[in-house]
Motif scaffolding. Structure first.
Motif, PDB file in Angstrom:
ATOM      1  N   ARG A 124       0.784  -1.218   0.120  1.00 42.93           N
ATOM      2  CA  ARG A 124      -0.060   0.045  -0.002  1.00 42.93           C
ATOM      3  C   ARG A 124       0.742   1.497  -0.142  1.00 42.93           C
ATOM      4  NH1 ARG A 124      -4.523   1.537   4.638  1.00 42.93           N
ATOM      5  NH2 ARG A 124      -5.470   3.681   3.573  1.00 42.93           N
ATOM      6  N   GLU A 125       1.723   1.358   0.884  1.00 38.38           N
ATOM      7  CA  GLU A 125       2.860   2.355   0.799  1.00 38.38           C
ATOM      8  C   GLU A 125       3.472   2.474  -0.475  1.00 38.38           C
ATOM      9  OE1 GLU A 125       5.491   3.081   4.638  1.00 38.38           O
ATOM     10  OE2 GLU A 125       4.766   0.917   4.663  1.00 38.38           O
ATOM     11  N   TYR A 126       3.970   1.557  -1.146  1.00 36.00           N
ATOM     12  CA  TYR A 126       4.384   1.564  -2.537  1.00 36.00           C
ATOM     13  C   TYR A 126       3.736   2.172  -3.364  1.00 36.00           C
ATOM     14  CZ  TYR A 126       7.282   0.692  -6.668  1.00 36.00           C
ATOM     15  OH  TYR A 126       7.584   0.490  -7.998  1.00 36.00           O
ATOM     16  N   VAL A 127       2.310   1.929  -3.560  1.00 38.38           N
ATOM     17  CA  VAL A 127       1.344   2.309  -4.506  1.00 38.38           C
ATOM     18  C   VAL A 127       1.019   3.749  -4.274  1.00 38.38           C
ATOM     19  CG1 VAL A 127      -1.084   2.359  -5.249  1.00 38.38           C
ATOM     20  CG2 VAL A 127       0.375   0.204  -4.794  1.00 38.38           C
ATOM     21  N   GLN A 128       1.015   4.113  -3.037  1.00 39.88           N
ATOM     22  CA  GLN A 128       0.882   5.376  -2.497  1.00 39.88           C
ATOM     23  C   GLN A 128       2.159   6.486  -3.154  1.00 39.88           C
ATOM     24  OE1 GLN A 128       0.139   5.265   1.673  1.00 39.88           O
ATOM     25  NE2 GLN A 128      -2.159   5.130   1.370  1.00 39.88           N
ATOM     26  N   ALA A 129       3.217   5.888  -2.867  1.00 42.55           N
ATOM     27  CA  ALA A 129       4.560   6.597  -3.293  1.00 42.55           C
ATOM     28  C   ALA A 129       4.561   6.764  -4.820  1.00 42.55           C
ATOM     29  CB  ALA A 129       5.544   5.932  -2.648  1.00 42.55           C
ATOM     30  N   SER A 130       3.940   5.574  -5.463  1.00 40.32           N
ATOM     31  CA  SER A 130       4.273   5.643  -6.923  1.00 40.32           C
ATOM     32  C   SER A 130       3.323   6.820  -7.544  1.00 40.32           C
ATOM     33  CB  SER A 130       3.982   4.283  -7.577  1.00 40.32           C
ATOM     34  OG  SER A 130       2.456   3.866  -7.368  1.00 40.32           O
ATOM     35  N   ARG A 131       1.925   6.970  -6.720  1.00 38.04           N
ATOM     36  CA  ARG A 131       0.932   7.974  -7.202  1.00 38.04           C
ATOM     37  C   ARG A 131       1.451   9.201  -6.949  1.00 38.04           C
ATOM     38  NH1 ARG A 131      -4.413   4.833  -4.798  1.00 38.04           N
ATOM     39  NH2 ARG A 131      -4.633   3.341  -6.524  1.00 38.04           N
ATOM     40  N   ARG A 132       2.439   9.455  -5.995  1.00 35.09           N
ATOM     41  CA  ARG A 132       3.102  10.755  -5.832  1.00 35.09           C
ATOM     42  C   ARG A 132       4.422  11.053  -6.744  1.00 35.09           C
ATOM     43  NH1 ARG A 132       2.152   9.057  -0.585  1.00 35.09           N
ATOM     44  NH2 ARG A 132       4.383   8.847  -0.173  1.00 35.09           N
ATOM     45  N   GLY A 133       4.751   9.998  -7.612  1.00 35.82           N
ATOM     46  CA  GLY A 133       5.653  10.061  -8.593  1.00 35.82           C
ATOM     47  C   GLY A 133       6.948  10.002  -7.954  1.00 35.82           C
ATOM     48  N   LEU A 134       7.090   9.080  -6.722  1.00 37.01           N
ATOM     49  CA  LEU A 134       8.432   8.696  -5.951  1.00 37.01           C
ATOM     50  C   LEU A 134       9.202   7.592  -6.497  1.00 37.01           C
ATOM     51  CD1 LEU A 134       7.368  10.124  -2.781  1.00 37.01           C
ATOM     52  CD2 LEU A 134       8.563  11.392  -4.478  1.00 37.01           C
ATOM     53  N   LEU A 135       8.064   6.746  -7.013  1.00 33.62           N
ATOM     54  CA  LEU A 135       8.635   5.333  -7.388  1.00 33.62           C
ATOM     55  C   LEU A 135       7.672   4.858  -8.844  1.00 33.62           C
ATOM     56  CD1 LEU A 135       8.251   3.477  -3.792  1.00 33.62           C
ATOM     57  CD2 LEU A 135      10.384   4.062  -5.140  1.00 33.62           C
ATOM     58  N   PRO A 136       8.470   4.009  -9.522  1.00 34.00           N
ATOM     59  CA  PRO A 136       7.739   3.407 -10.473  1.00 34.00           C
ATOM     60  C   PRO A 136       6.523   2.983 -10.555  1.00 34.00           C
ATOM     61  CG  PRO A 136       9.973   2.707 -10.602  1.00 34.00           C
ATOM     62  CD  PRO A 136       9.664   3.147  -9.381  1.00 34.00           C
ATOM     63  N   GLY A 137       5.363   3.068 -11.177  1.00 36.79           N
ATOM     64  CA  GLY A 137       4.060   2.308 -11.140  1.00 36.79           C
ATOM     65  C   GLY A 137       4.353   0.929 -11.306  1.00 36.79           C
ATOM     66  N   LEU A 138       3.779  -0.024 -10.691  1.00 35.10           N
ATOM     67  CA  LEU A 138       3.796  -1.567 -10.916  1.00 35.10           C
ATOM     68  C   LEU A 138       2.957  -1.785 -12.141  1.00 35.10           C
ATOM     69  CD1 LEU A 138       2.474  -2.582  -7.433  1.00 35.10           C
ATOM     70  CD2 LEU A 138       4.860  -2.699  -8.489  1.00 35.10           C
ATOM     71  N   THR A 139       2.076  -1.008 -12.694  1.00 33.07           N
ATOM     72  CA  THR A 139       1.264  -1.268 -13.843  1.00 33.07           C
ATOM     73  C   THR A 139       2.303  -1.033 -15.142  1.00 33.07           C
ATOM     74  OG1 THR A 139      -0.724  -0.752 -13.201  1.00 33.07           O
ATOM     75  CG2 THR A 139      -0.677  -0.537 -15.483  1.00 33.07           C
ATOM     76  N   GLY A 140       2.947   0.132 -15.116  1.00 32.41           N
ATOM     77  CA  GLY A 140       3.854   0.436 -15.897  1.00 32.41           C
ATOM     78  C   GLY A 140       5.375  -0.485 -16.064  1.00 32.41           C
TER      79      GLY A 140
END
Length: 317
Positions: A262-278
């Motif tokens: 959940r933290e990962y997904v939230q960070a990816s939505r803020r542009g801090l980590l690559p998105g899992l879908t990408g």
């Protein structure tokens, strides 16, 4: 935060769409055709790097810190494997590309080693995890002296196939970090941001070499598919283990710290980590029969960043 000069702004170049290719062998796009690969002898000053160089984001910081755990030994293994493959190359242009790749990867390994040394000085000992990485690259994936002739060649080409699969992911990450405006908005340490973008730009710059070498040695689709099916899950497993290790070993967090998806997904939505879908879509592109690495990322954008990277400019001087 570090008081180092700010990282260079990333040149914004229109993202080209993936070309539609006609039937026949995949080819390089025009922007990549005449590129010469040269190592840049960069240096980074880590003396002022904070433990959590993405401010107030330890999970995002340590997710990217896994690069420093994996890459020094991983890229040295790339170098050893490609040096072993050089005598098998009959195309002079490809030989030049492989030699350039070897030079760049050698510098990458040492650049990331410096971060491991800093983590140790700050009380986070990476050695327990790094020992497992060393075992993987020096024992499981090492060249085998007991194999010769056709068996030795087959083992070597299989390792090249694994590297081609890994290089697809590093090119994806390189393209992502060059376009990750969320890192700038978050105030990421400028020295670390330059390391990530310098390295990412070189990954985009040489993204075709491992794939082209694999096709030169074995153009079969089966090997490309097989090595990705193995490499993708193993790389994901190593990354998850690495994040968990770093979070537990971080003296500023304590052993109770645990990363979550959940933290990962939230960070990816803020542009801090690559998105899992990408990332999943990128892996799916690799296994398409008509794939070529030049369909990923932009060589022009990578070269433009390398022209303004503080570390690369200092090396050029």
């Amino acid at each position: 935060m570090s008081s180092a000069p700010p990282a260079a702004p990333v040149p914004r170049i229109a993202r080209r769409s993936t070309p539609t290719l006609a039937k026949g062998p995949a080819v390089r796009t025009d922007e990549h055709r005449d590129l010469a690969l040269n190592p840049r002898d960069v240096r980074f000053d880590w003396s002022r790097l904070p433990m959590h160089w993405v401010p107030d984001e330890p999970m995002a910081t340590h997710t990217m810190n896994v690069l420093h755990l994996l890459l020094p030994e991983g890229e040295r293994w790339f170098v050893r494997t490609f040096q072993e493959a050089l005598p098998l190359i009959t195309d002079e242009r490809l030989r030049e590309d492989v030699i350039g790749f070897i030079g760049q990867e050698s510098v990458h390994a040492e650049a990331h080693q410096g971060v491991l040394d800093l983590l140790l000085a700050k009380g986070l000992d990476p050695a327990p995890f790094v020992r497992h990485v060393e075992w993987l690259f020096h024992r499981v994936l090492a060249g085998r002296d007991d194999l010769s002739g056709a068996a030795g060649r087959e083992h070597l080409i299989e390792r090249v196939g694994i590297i081609a699969a890994v290089e697809h992911f590093t090119a994806f990450l390189g393209d992502w970090v060059l376009n990750a405006g969320g890192l700038d908005r978050a105030g990421v340490d400028p020295v670390m941001l330059d390391l990530l973008r310098w390295h990412g730009a070189e990954e985009v710059e040489h993204r075709s070499v491992a794939y082209d070498l694999l096709v030169h040695l074995d153009p079969s689709y089966g090997r490309r598919m097989r090595t990705m099916v193995v490499t993708g899950p193993v790389l994901t497993w190593l990354w998850v283990r690495g994040v968990r290790f770093l979070m537990r070993a971080d003296p500023e967090l304590g052993e109770a710290a645990r990363p979550t998806w959940r933290e990962y997904v939230q960070a990816s939505r803020r542009g801090l980590l690559p998105g899992l879908t990408g990332a999943a879509r990128s892996a799916a592109r690799y296994v398409k029969p008509r794939y070529h690495p030049t369909q990923e990322g932009s060589t022009r954008q990578a070269v433009a960043y390398l022209a303004c990277s503080p570390a690369a400019r200092a090396a050029a001087r």
